[in-house]
Design a protein around this motif. Structure first.
Motif, short mmCIF file in Angstrom:
data_model
loop_
_atom_site.label_atom_id
_atom_site.label_comp_id
_atom_site.label_asym_id
_atom_site.label_seq_id
_atom_site.Cartn_x
_atom_site.Cartn_y
_atom_site.Cartn_z
N LEU A 1 0.88 -1.17 0.00
CA LEU A 1 0.00 0.00 0.00
C LEU A 1 0.92 1.22 0.00
O LEU A 1 1.50 1.55 1.03
CB LEU A 1 -0.93 -0.01 1.22
N PRO A 2 1.09 1.88 -1.14
CA PRO A 2 2.11 2.94 -1.25
C PRO A 2 1.85 4.09 -0.28
O PRO A 2 0.82 4.75 -0.34
CB PRO A 2 1.97 3.40 -2.70
N MET A 3 2.83 4.32 0.60
CA MET A 3 2.72 5.43 1.54
C MET A 3 2.59 6.76 0.82
O MET A 3 1.91 7.68 1.29
CB MET A 3 3.94 5.46 2.46
N VAL A 4 3.27 6.88 -0.33
CA VAL A 4 3.28 8.16 -1.04
C VAL A 4 1.87 8.58 -1.44
O VAL A 4 1.56 9.79 -1.48
CB VAL A 4 4.22 8.11 -2.25
N LEU A 5 0.98 7.62 -1.72
CA LEU A 5 -0.41 7.98 -2.05
C LEU A 5 -1.09 8.64 -0.87
O LEU A 5 -1.76 9.67 -1.01
CB LEU A 5 -1.19 6.73 -2.47
N LEU A 6 -0.93 8.05 0.32
CA LEU A 6 -1.57 8.61 1.52
C LEU A 6 -0.97 9.97 1.87
O LEU A 6 -1.69 10.90 2.24
CB LEU A 6 -1.40 7.65 2.69
N GLU A 7 0.34 10.09 1.74
CA GLU A 7 1.01 11.36 2.07
C GLU A 7 0.58 12.46 1.11
O GLU A 7 0.35 13.61 1.54
CB GLU A 7 2.52 11.15 2.03
N ALA A 8 0.44 12.13 -0.16
CA ALA A 8 -0.01 13.14 -1.12
C ALA A 8 -1.43 13.58 -0.81
O ALA A 8 -1.74 14.78 -0.87
CB ALA A 8 0.07 12.57 -2.54
N LEU A 9 -2.30 12.63 -0.49
CA LEU A 9 -3.69 12.98 -0.16
C LEU A 9 -3.75 13.85 1.10
O LEU A 9 -4.57 14.76 1.20
CB LEU A 9 -4.52 11.72 0.02
N ALA A 10 -2.87 13.57 2.06
CA ALA A 10 -2.82 14.41 3.27
C ALA A 10 -2.42 15.83 2.92
O ALA A 10 -2.81 16.78 3.61
CB ALA A 10 -1.84 13.81 4.28
N CYS A 11 -1.64 16.00 1.84
CA CYS A 11 -1.26 17.34 1.37
C CYS A 11 -2.34 17.97 0.50
O CYS A 11 -2.17 19.12 0.05
CB CYS A 11 0.05 17.26 0.58
N GLY A 12 -3.42 17.23 0.24
CA GLY A 12 -4.50 17.75 -0.59
C GLY A 12 -4.23 17.66 -2.08
O GLY A 12 -4.89 18.35 -2.87
N THR A 13 -3.30 16.80 -2.48
CA THR A 13 -2.89 16.70 -3.88
C THR A 13 -3.48 15.45 -4.53
O THR A 13 -3.40 14.37 -3.95
CB THR A 13 -1.35 16.66 -3.98
N PRO A 14 -4.05 15.56 -5.74
CA PRO A 14 -4.57 14.37 -6.45
C PRO A 14 -3.46 13.36 -6.74
O PRO A 14 -2.28 13.72 -6.81
CB PRO A 14 -5.14 14.95 -7.75
N VAL A 15 -3.86 12.10 -6.90
CA VAL A 15 -2.91 11.03 -7.16
C VAL A 15 -3.35 10.20 -8.36
O VAL A 15 -4.53 10.06 -8.64
CB VAL A 15 -2.74 10.12 -5.92
N VAL A 16 -2.36 9.65 -9.03
CA VAL A 16 -2.55 8.67 -10.11
C VAL A 16 -1.70 7.47 -9.74
O VAL A 16 -0.56 7.62 -9.30
CB VAL A 16 -2.11 9.25 -11.47
N SER A 17 -2.24 6.25 -9.91
CA SER A 17 -1.48 5.08 -9.48
C SER A 17 -1.69 3.90 -10.41
O SER A 17 -2.78 3.68 -10.95
CB SER A 17 -1.88 4.67 -8.06
N SER A 18 -0.63 3.08 -10.53
CA SER A 18 -0.76 1.78 -11.17
C SER A 18 -1.57 0.86 -10.27
O SER A 18 -1.61 1.02 -9.05
CB SER A 18 0.63 1.18 -11.43
N ASP A 19 -2.24 -0.10 -10.88
CA ASP A 19 -3.06 -1.06 -10.15
C ASP A 19 -2.16 -2.19 -9.65
O ASP A 19 -2.13 -3.28 -10.21
CB ASP A 19 -4.17 -1.60 -11.06
N CYS A 20 -1.42 -1.92 -8.57
CA CYS A 20 -0.39 -2.84 -8.10
C CYS A 20 -0.98 -4.13 -7.55
O CYS A 20 -2.02 -4.12 -6.89
CB CYS A 20 0.42 -2.18 -6.98
#
Length: 365
Positions: free
Chosen positions: A280-299
């Motif tokens: 579960l990529p930490m960077v996704l959660l950290e970006a959302l905490a900053c209010g920034t949209p995310v794009v991710s591969s379906d890992c």
């Protein structure tokens, strides 16, 4: 309650950041939580309120030879016994194979291995290079994880161990990664003089092939969006060569590793994860905490799917698909989704602390 966490060191990415945050969260909740690192190497800042013990001194080498494993097993067992003079640990949790192997050998009755990502993709990739080396690592992993109790950050990881690695899992306790949004937002407000002046996409990763910097650069080229790309982290010659040979090299920034990546996440138009496999990529959660949209591969492991829900679901793309990623980049730049507080429901530190408290209260693991 008493908790002990064991890591190889404080270098690396999500597993190390998550462990530090989890220990801080447990201590804030009134528990005795501490960390042992096998060697004194660090990329991440550790709060001075967290007790840290170092197993191997600066004049000693940490390695995988039989003699060193024997020495380190004895040292870890002795250190844990000294710590338990003040009371037994309710849970002893390790992360990453080097630490997991040592913890398995001391046979502590309250052992849990915190599994942050799938193994079989790494083993299959290694098999393309050397079948002998791949089989050796599979035997080593089997000796560590077969029949073990595990914490898993994503719902597919226990099945991955059972089905693809043929390991027996004694008990699987879900323990998703988590963040403290308020702390991340405060850190994101710190000054950062090196931010690009133009709008930019952000990719935060170490230079391992599985992180797919090549895919990020290729999709950036195909997207032809009017924005820059920032590759944040320590990059090796392979990745830097990809950058220099890109048709959009002048729009790609490589500022190196930053102990505080959050000002970059906050300023980015979108944060992108391109990995071939993750928990579960930490960077996704950290970006959302900053209010920034995310794009991710379906890992594999399905951790990204847990995060990419609601208005984020359209920005989950198939593994390795540069065209699909380029399309996601165009769409998210043209119409960025609004990031609500609910995007982090289930991924806050209080949820992770409560989950560990429930497991620690079990009379038998």
């Amino acid at each position: 309650m008493r908790f002990l966490f064991i890591l190889p060191d404080f270098q690396g990415g999500g597993a190390e950041r998550m462990t530090i945050s989890l220990v801080a969260g447990l201590r804030a909740a009134g528990h005795d939580a501490r960390i042992i690192v096998l060697r004194d190497l660090a990329d991440h800042d550790v709060p001075n309120t967290i007790p840290v013990s170092i197993l191997v001194g600066p004049d000693q080498k940490f390695g995988t030879s039989f003699r060193r494993r024997l020495r380190d097993t004895w040292k870890l067992r002795s250190l844990v016994r000294r710590m338990e003079r003040d009371g037994r640990f309710d849970l002893v949790v390790s992360a990453l194979p080097h630490a997991d192997g040592l913890l398995r050998r001391i046979k502590h009755p309250r052992t849990l291995f915190h599994i942050h990502g799938p193994f079989h993709h790494e083993l299959f990739a290694l098999r393309e290079i050397s079948r002998r080396k791949s089989n050796r690592w599979l035997r080593r992993y089997k000796a560590i994880y077969d029949g073990a109790n595990i914490l898993t950050v994503a719902p597919g990881l226990a099945n991955e161990l059972r089905e693809n690695c043929t390991f027996r899992v004694a008990n699987d306790y879900p323990q998703p990664n988590a963040v403290e949004p308020e702390i991340i937002r405060a850190l994101s407000a710190e000054p950062e003089p090196d931010l690009p002046t133009r709008p930019f996409l952000l990719h935060v990763a170490r230079p391992a092939p599985l992180k797919r910097h090549d895919l990020m650069i290729e999709a950036f080229e195909r997207s032809v969006i009017d924005a820059d790309l920032v590759l944040l982290g320590k990059l090796d010659d392979r990745v830097l060569q990809l950058v220099s040979s890109s048709s959009r090299a002048t729009r790609i920034h490589t500022p190196g590793f930053r102990a505080n990546p959050y000002p970059w996440m906050r300023a980015a138009r979108v944060v992108v994860v391109t990995s071939d496999f993750e928990g579960l990529p930490m960077v996704l959660l950290e970006a959302l905490a900053c209010g920034t949209p995310v794009v991710s591969s379906d890992c594999p492991g399905r951790g990204s799917r847990q995060v990419m829900r609601g208005n984020l679901a359209p920005f989950l793309f198939p593994l390795g698909d540069a065209d699909a990623l380029a399309d996601c980049l165009r769409r998210v730049m043209a119409n960025p989704p609004k990031i609500e507080d609910a995007a982090l429901d289930g991924f806050r530190m209080r949820d992770a602390v409560a989950s560990l408290e429930r497991v620690a209260a079990l009379p038998k693991l």
